[in-house]
Design a protein around this motif. Sequence first.
Motif, PDB file in Angstrom:
ATOM      1  N   ILE A 107      -2.427   4.170   0.794  1.00 35.90           N
ATOM      2  CA  ILE A 107      -2.345   4.203   2.259  1.00 35.90           C
ATOM      3  C   ILE A 107      -3.635   4.706   2.946  1.00 35.90           C
ATOM      4  N   SER A 166       2.916   7.114   7.494  1.00 32.36           N
ATOM      5  CA  SER A 166       2.601   7.826   6.253  1.00 32.36           C
ATOM      6  C   SER A 166       2.803   9.340   6.373  1.00 32.36           C
ATOM      7  N   ASN A 190       0.827  -1.205   0.000  1.00 32.12           N
ATOM      8  CA  ASN A 190       0.000   0.000   0.000  1.00 32.12           C
ATOM      9  C   ASN A 190       0.863   1.257   0.000  1.00 32.12           C
ATOM     10  N   LEU A 191       1.949   1.209   0.772  1.00 29.20           N
ATOM     11  CA  LEU A 191       2.846   2.357   0.846  1.00 29.20           C
ATOM     12  C   LEU A 191       3.482   2.601  -0.521  1.00 29.20           C
TER      13      LEU A 191
END
Lengths: 275, 300
Positions: free
Chosen positions: A224, A249, A68-69
């Motif tokens: 994210i 994040s 996701n990052l």
Amino acid sequence: MEKFVSKYITFLFVTILMLIFIFPLIWMLILSTNSRTEIYSFPPPLLPGTELVNNFQNLIAQIPFFMNLWNSVYIAVANSALILFVCSFAAYGFARFTNAPGNRWIFAMVIAAIMIPPLAGIIPWFMQMRWLGWIDTHWPLIIPAAAYPFGVFWMYQYIKQAVPNELYEACKMDGASDFRIYIQMVIPLIRPGLGALAILSFLNSWQNFQLPLIVLNSTEKFTIPLALTNLTSQFGTDVAGIMLGTSISVVPIFIAFILASRHFIEGLTSGSVKS
Amino acid sequence: MKVAKGSIVYRMKQNKMFYISVAPFLMIFLMFSLFPIVASFFLGFTKWNGVGLPEFNGIDNYIQLFKDPIFIKSIYNTIYIWFFSTLFTLGLAFILAYLVNHYIDRAKGFFRVVFLFPLLVAPALTAIMISVIFSTNAGIVNSIISLFTEGVFTYEWLRSQFWVKPLIVLIIVWRWTGYHFILYIAGLQTISKELYDAAEIDGANVFQKIMNVTLPLMTPILLVSVITATVGGIQIFDEPYVLTQGTGGINNSGVSMGMYLYQTAFEYFNFGLAAAQSFVLFLMILGITLVNARLLRNRT
């Protein structure tokens, strides 16, 4: 004396207000290092705990966090790079070829488009994405947003101010093509403007939630913000995990902001500096 | 064919590079921005579940919308959130900017940086943070109140019909105050000290100085700031969606127009109706922006 007192009180007031403003961020960092039991106990933890590694392992067990990052990073970079090219190239055209038939009214359309709310066309937009087969891919987050009317306006102003007309003529005399003039002369001169636009568009993409929510379906494709909000609904309340994910994040962005605050402030407020 | 000098075709040929340079922008813009808006307008007059062809049904969608109590409620919620968030954000930012500009000599840059921190957090994530802070059993707010009450205080903020909207307002105020603060600081620095001195000689107090010197000179910046807050506020989606976990809150107490539009399209698959909603939203933003501009211009 009176002046001194009012100064002192004001300083105190602004400082207290500032502490209230950064409290949620500090609280986020504290919670991400405490265990679930500590978070739910009374009184709640007020100092950093020792569960950072544990919380992180829990987090990556629940969602493909690194994936996701990475999605967020590459979408934001690709989208910003495209915006920089598309908008500065168009702005170069508008700024330099003032005699070209159509220049005026196309530019007027771009200015009017700045005011258009993105939600206005969201339904047909979604249908287009479906028709192109782009649902559950990252294309809708990279390509359509590249036509950023404000970006064109911003770069136009920058080029007008940074590149004098005589310079084009001089380059033309030396036999440089119009495209080479853009690449080798205009771009180096407008670098600060490009930097501000890069920061603005990177943050826009990084923080985007609604469009990813509409077009992405599978967890590995999530960005994210989407992955973390999904964590709330799916697993009840893994508060520590969510706070840790949020910290990861935003902390890099905070560091970048502190290192280059002048450029960030220019980028973030550029949307309002209309002459 | 020979092209006469000075004719349009001649000038277009001379400026070939113009068309090449705006082409990438124009193609993406026409296809993904302009076309969807035009299509949305027409789709608003049809019934369509996303499969097959849209079916023309005149202004039925609009009639249905204004008979729909949830749609009316979403308009009310949106205006509530927009109005109070704009009022508090801009008010707080102005007071802060005035105080910092007039009374604080050192650390101005520091304050600018720190107040901008919240803007760097995505709206969806700020909503998560607020829901943690106000959560029933682990929230710091309930813990602090517990210090003053007997037993542990366990108020359910997020399930309260009254508190959902103020919490959304709080998120917006927290995120955006720093932004407007920076705009105002920049504006205040352009007002020369002599104007204030002159007002002082005339016997003006602080409030008279603000009313008669500061505000009129700040009008252009205030206008920009109100418009920015309006365009963002009316379209609000992320904060209510995340705060209510996509439900809109108990009894739709937190549903915004943007969120109801999303539900109509992607949960009930009524795309024609959703398109009509987006058109209403578009008109509202246009209307409020024009009114704002006029009001603020008349005052100068």
